[in-house]
Design a protein around this motif. Sequence first.
Motif, mmCIF file in Angstrom:
data_model
loop_
_atom_site.group_PDB
_atom_site.id
_atom_site.type_symbol
_atom_site.label_atom_id
_atom_site.label_comp_id
_atom_site.label_asym_id
_atom_site.label_seq_id
_atom_site.Cartn_x
_atom_site.Cartn_y
_atom_site.Cartn_z
ATOM 1 N N THR B 278 -17.907 -14.359 25.553
ATOM 2 C CA THR B 278 -18.643 -13.112 25.755
ATOM 3 C C THR B 278 -20.139 -13.392 25.853
ATOM 4 O OG1 THR B 278 -16.977 -11.899 24.495
ATOM 5 C CG2 THR B 278 -19.086 -10.811 24.772
ATOM 6 N N GLN B 280 -23.705 -11.476 25.786
ATOM 7 C CA GLN B 280 -24.259 -10.184 25.394
ATOM 8 C C GLN B 280 -25.761 -10.174 25.569
ATOM 9 O OE1 GLN B 280 -22.142 -8.684 21.661
ATOM 10 N NE2 GLN B 280 -21.971 -10.884 21.493
ATOM 11 N N SER B 299 -22.399 -6.075 27.119
ATOM 12 C CA SER B 299 -21.487 -7.167 26.836
ATOM 13 C C SER B 299 -20.562 -7.411 28.025
ATOM 14 C CB SER B 299 -20.672 -6.786 25.594
ATOM 15 O OG SER B 299 -19.757 -7.791 25.313
ATOM 16 N N HIS B 300 -20.413 -8.686 28.375
ATOM 17 C CA HIS B 300 -19.445 -9.107 29.399
ATOM 18 C C HIS B 300 -18.469 -10.064 28.749
ATOM 19 C CE1 HIS B 300 -22.178 -7.444 32.343
ATOM 20 N NE2 HIS B 300 -21.373 -7.809 33.339
ATOM 21 N N SER B 301 -17.168 -9.794 28.884
ATOM 22 C CA SER B 301 -16.160 -10.639 28.239
ATOM 23 C C SER B 301 -15.133 -11.119 29.249
ATOM 24 C CB SER B 301 -15.399 -9.848 27.167
ATOM 25 O OG SER B 301 -16.190 -9.654 26.041
ATOM 26 N N ALA B 313 -16.834 -4.994 21.304
ATOM 27 C CA ALA B 313 -17.959 -5.928 21.178
ATOM 28 C C ALA B 313 -19.313 -5.227 21.091
ATOM 29 C CB ALA B 313 -17.951 -6.925 22.341
ATOM 30 N N TYR B 330 -20.224 -2.132 28.606
ATOM 31 C CA TYR B 330 -19.201 -3.138 28.323
ATOM 32 C C TYR B 330 -18.417 -3.411 29.591
ATOM 33 C CZ TYR B 330 -15.004 -5.218 26.169
ATOM 34 O OH TYR B 330 -13.968 -6.035 25.832
ATOM 35 N N THR B 350 -18.219 -10.578 17.309
ATOM 36 C CA THR B 350 -18.981 -11.023 18.475
ATOM 37 C C THR B 350 -20.240 -10.160 18.613
ATOM 38 O OG1 THR B 350 -16.964 -11.742 19.584
ATOM 39 C CG2 THR B 350 -18.866 -11.314 20.981
#
Lengths: 329, 710
Positions: B278, B280, B299-301, B313, B330, B350
């Motif tokens: 992730t 962020q 946030s990128h997961s 997250a 997100y 996270t």
Amino acid sequence: MNQFQYNKANESLSAVKLAAKDPNAHFLAGGTNLIDLMKMGVVIPSKLIDINHLPFSKIEKMPHALRVGALVTNSDVAENDLIKSHFPLLSLAINAGASPQLRNMATVGGNLMQRTRCPYFFDTTMPCNKRSPGSGCGALEGINRMHAIFGASEQCIAVNPSDMNVAMRALDAVVHVSGPKGERAIPIADFHRLPGNHPELDNTLQKGELITAVDLPYTPFTKNVYYLKVRDRSSYAFALTSAAVALYIENGTIKEARLAMGGVAHKPWRLTIAEEFLKGKAVSEDHFKQASQIAMQGAKAYQYNQFKLKLAPNTLVQSLKMASGIASS
Amino acid sequence: MKKDTIGEPLNRVDGRLKVTGGAKYSGEYKFPNLTYAVLVPTTITNGTVTAVDIRAAKYAPGVLAVITPFNAPKVPGYQPDAKKPVKGLKLFNDNQIHFNGQPIALVVADTFERATYAASLVKATYQAQPFETNFHKNFDSGVTPDGGKYKDYVRGEADAYKNAPVKIEQEYIQPSEMHNPMELHVTTAYWEGDDHVTVYTKSQGVMSSQRAVAAAFDLEPTNVQINSRFVGGAFGSSLRTWPHEIAAVQAARLVKRPVKLTLTREQMFTLVGYRPLTIQKIGLGATADGKLVGITHESHSQTAVYEEFTEGAVNVSRFLYQSPNANTRYKVVPLNIGVPAPMRGPGESTGAYALESAMDELSYALNLDPIELRLRNYTDADQERNLPWSSKYLKECYQLGADRIGWSNRAQKPGTVKDGDWLVGYGIGCGAFGAYRGHAEAKIKLMADGSVNIQSATTDIGPGTNTAMIVIAADTLGLPAEKITFDLGNSSLPPAPTQGGSSTVSSVGSAVHDVCVALKQKLYILQGKPQDSTDDIDYAGVLKQQNLPYLEVTKGSQSGDNAKNYSMYSFSAHFAKVYVHPLTGVVKIKNLIAVVDAGKIVNHKTAASQMKGGAVGGIGMAMTEEAIIDDRFGRYVNGNFADYHVPVNADIPQIEAIFIDKADPIINPVGTKGIGEISLIGVAPAIANAVYNATGIRVRDLPITPDKLI
């Protein structure tokens, strides 16, 4: 695991003969590395020759050297009183390696023969010139954080994973082998090799040759020694970089130095020019830093192990400080 | 007089079984005619398997069956017309390959070794397609997940931090992290007839496993019995029923014998989820005197191309601190990788790493003590949901932890405190995790000798659930703990929720409490007393007097409407003291203090153990753990315990857990809020912040390995 033939060797000559006949036979000692490799399909022996019953399990005092049998376990070497008093550096290095369980099984001969931990060597679906000559080096443009900064080739940038070997290199150990053509002694400097165009060969053993003992010539390095291993966790991790340091100091002056590094090359890496530099110099952090810069000549890093160009000399400086007693814990 | 048992340190009731090897885990049950299944993973990363040559494997010694996408018996729940379609990867149902390591065959043989050997003989032909495993390269193809829960959140004005007098804008990277419980995932299944199956499996929820197997094979749930009596760690990896578990059940039906499928450690890296990589971005804006004016958290997961995984997250940034403006975004990035799964402190840990690191950075920008910054932005109500807290003692957590770690020895200027050659630093990291309570039932049986047995279909993945339940029952009944036994881990017991989200004591504990109260009421009524009497009860005596051989009561339990009027969270403040070597970058964590507001603590001994376990997980997250893919091949390069570093004993310092231990008045009758997740959430930033305080080096990509500090 594939099928293989198991032979228990009762004397070394027959073991050597058996091995010489079968290009795909392997000696089995502690098995801590070979069995893993067999499970992964990295090594597929046709024959295992179990040498655990051969009489190579003693540590003997010889006139010019301490002779360590090839089958003495790493734990027994590290805890041996003669080793601890004459070669404390070796004891420190061995105890920095693996875990107690592994050290209880692993042998001196096996540790000399330990294969690299390069992930491309371990994964049979990926290219690796060491495992499968001609398939390419997966690490060269891959995840090479753990890889060599000295002596690598386009064919292979793997490192020797052993801690014991680094101390032995500093101590000028001599490897005794028995082979189809008789016995010979190989200085450790000539035992492991650089990858060059034949990374499939880790060492200079000939087909069928069996390690019987390692001689440790007596040295004055009984006091000012240190083995520093920098790693990602406190135990059970291979070295990012490690430094074996043995100094002979008189009145604050370094009379003689032996320096070797681990985690940096396909073989335990001896730093002779830096040793020469330190000879006759006063113990000081400045001299240690200069020696470490000298030691780094010719270093080359790859995408993910650039940090070793800094960590390696730092490790050496700190190990020198610890060995000479000028580090404040 | 009733003696309070709640909170008393009681030894784990199954501790002896566990340390003597008497506790039986899913892989340890023996059955006549047991067979062994081994999976064959693919070595491509995207495309189709066009053929699987099983001839050599099929005729290898001891082989009973080889299942491939080309011969697999149909799993009803995988079909388009399924009554309850199964979500996620439908193993062996089609020939699509979505990720490297996806099984393309399963071999069943009479021994594990023979199955393993035969599996090595299976040869597949593929039509490989280009694939994407590189998260960074595909960052921009992130999508906002379906469903309202994950849509962009705005309170006040979005990105308000940008115009604040003091601001922080930074990116933080949490790498993929594997659950890696010590116990491998094992499933053993056997069928009786064509409509009844019994499964022993590593499960955090025997009821949800029962529903999943029933749906897959179109069975009545009551015809599926799931057993998961002991679990050797799971950390979220057994929250769902995985495709390989269904495959084991399918294989057992085919060979008409019990089948045991054990994943290898390497397969644990691809088939049972992980904490997703992730990235962020946090923006914090504050006034010169340290009042937050804006919080932005993006946030990128990672997720899988074949199934979307989401987690909270960004949630913590919406409510942990007082701020008039807050917004979160997100996104998930679908890649050719196995699907992630919640991992202890999922999402929130996270998110807390990013938020609490950024708060630390802000404190230095303001030249303000990090605790003082948190106090200036303390919030007495949940601004996200506009509700009062059911209970919150985070201020007390700050104070207790600061005293205990020796915060007064911390210097505000990094790199100024030394001990010999070592640099010394102190850090704080806080966290919050929702306190939940689900519907649970429990059955109590009072025996003639005055002992009681209580049953509920919960599980115990390690926290000591049956011990906690016995404490609650002992306290409620006024009986000594030795008189009480508790059964769990079997789907035929009264239903209970999955063990996850720190909610077991709250949910099942409430059911246990309520069923004990119900038993007492029944006994009072039998004696002709009012049901709400408070007299001591002579349990054996009442039965004897009433001429009853035993007495059974079953009771369901869930929260009332009142819960909707409060925001309920557990809170934590973690403190770390670290030593960093300036030359080698080696970090020694000297001390960790975890101070937790988790409501009433049922058993101080097992709770402290759970806190320590969570802290160890936090140390792994902060210092050592990272699963690494070589994006040229789509394969993990460290899929084993030698190269993927969980912390070792020597990495673990003295860890102290301090509990506020004040009952939450709203959530449930016992007043517990849960500690499973909060024990980990906030640990990593506490350590990272301490490392910064020691060195002046801010590590924004975990783990904090020596190379990042030289």
